[in-house]
Design a protein around this motif. Structure first.
Motif, PDB file in Angstrom:
ATOM      1  N   TYR A  26       2.562   4.085   4.357  1.00  0.00           N
ATOM      2  CA  TYR A  26       3.853   4.777   4.331  1.00  0.00           C
ATOM      3  C   TYR A  26       3.913   5.830   3.232  1.00  0.00           C
ATOM      4  N   GLU A  53      10.408  -0.003   6.400  1.00  0.00           N
ATOM      5  CA  GLU A  53       9.495   0.507   5.358  1.00  0.00           C
ATOM      6  C   GLU A  53       9.348   2.024   5.426  1.00  0.00           C
ATOM      7  N   GLU A  54       9.139   2.514   6.609  1.00  0.00           N
ATOM      8  CA  GLU A  54       8.961   3.943   6.845  1.00  0.00           C
ATOM      9  C   GLU A  54      10.204   4.729   6.426  1.00  0.00           C
ATOM     10  N   THR A  57      10.765   4.643   2.591  1.00  0.00           N
ATOM     11  CA  THR A  57       9.814   5.494   1.865  1.00  0.00           C
ATOM     12  C   THR A  57      10.153   6.966   2.048  1.00  0.00           C
TER      13      THR A  57
END
Length: 168
Positions: A26, A53-54, A57
């Motif tokens: 990521y 998560e993506e 980030t």
């Protein structure tokens, strides 16, 4: 993993044990997208946004970017929302509980990420159609970041790598 099963709520912890360098994927994607998009204000499409998560980030590094996050698993999308609420960037994210096949918008995005999703699409023709559909949401030259697990999951080598990732 069954994506609509309550066990997905352990995803954030399990995936880090299964894929060595998971957070780096990521971070690298974020750096590549920042370089490729090169706009202060951009609108990105995130395919398979569950887990968050993506989104966390990208949104934490690019304060002017907005995101449309789609996932075909409601529990995974809920996980993403919880994760994003912790990051305090939810005002820039629009969530859609849908598959890519059912997703329909006339919007052209400045870029697309599709990480750890494509290996779930079975067959070359289906993968080709999936990628063509992704391409229809970005103008020529816009970035599309892809990452997938590749290999025969029944092979001894694949299973050894997977187990090694779990034991780290």
């Amino acid at each position: 993993m069954k994506w609509n099963n309550p066990s997905v709520y352990d995803y954030e912890h399990l995936i880090r044990r299964k894929i060595a360098g998971y957070p780096l994927l990521y971070d690298i994607t974020s750096r590549l997208m920042t370089e490729a998009v090169a706009k202060r204000e951009a609108n990105l499409l995130v395919i398979g946004a569950g887990g968050g998560e993506e989104l966390a980030t990208l949104a934490s590094k690019e304060k002017g970017w907005s995101f449309t996050a789609i996932d075909s698993s409601q529990p995974m999308l809920e996980l993403a929302k919880v994760r994003i609420d912790r990051e305090k960037v939810s005002n820039r994210i629009r969530y859609r509980f849908t598959s890519l096949e059912s997703f329909s918008e006339s919007t052209l995005y400045d870029g697309i990420t599709c990480l750890l999703v494509l290996h779930f699409v079975k067959g070359k023709d289906n993968k080709r159609q999936f990628l063509e559909r992704l391409a229809s949401y970005i103008p020529a030259g816009a970035p599309l970041c892809l990452a997938m697990i590749n290999g025969d999951p029944t092979s001894r080598v694949f299973l050894c790598k997977w187990r090694l990732g779990e034991s780290i």
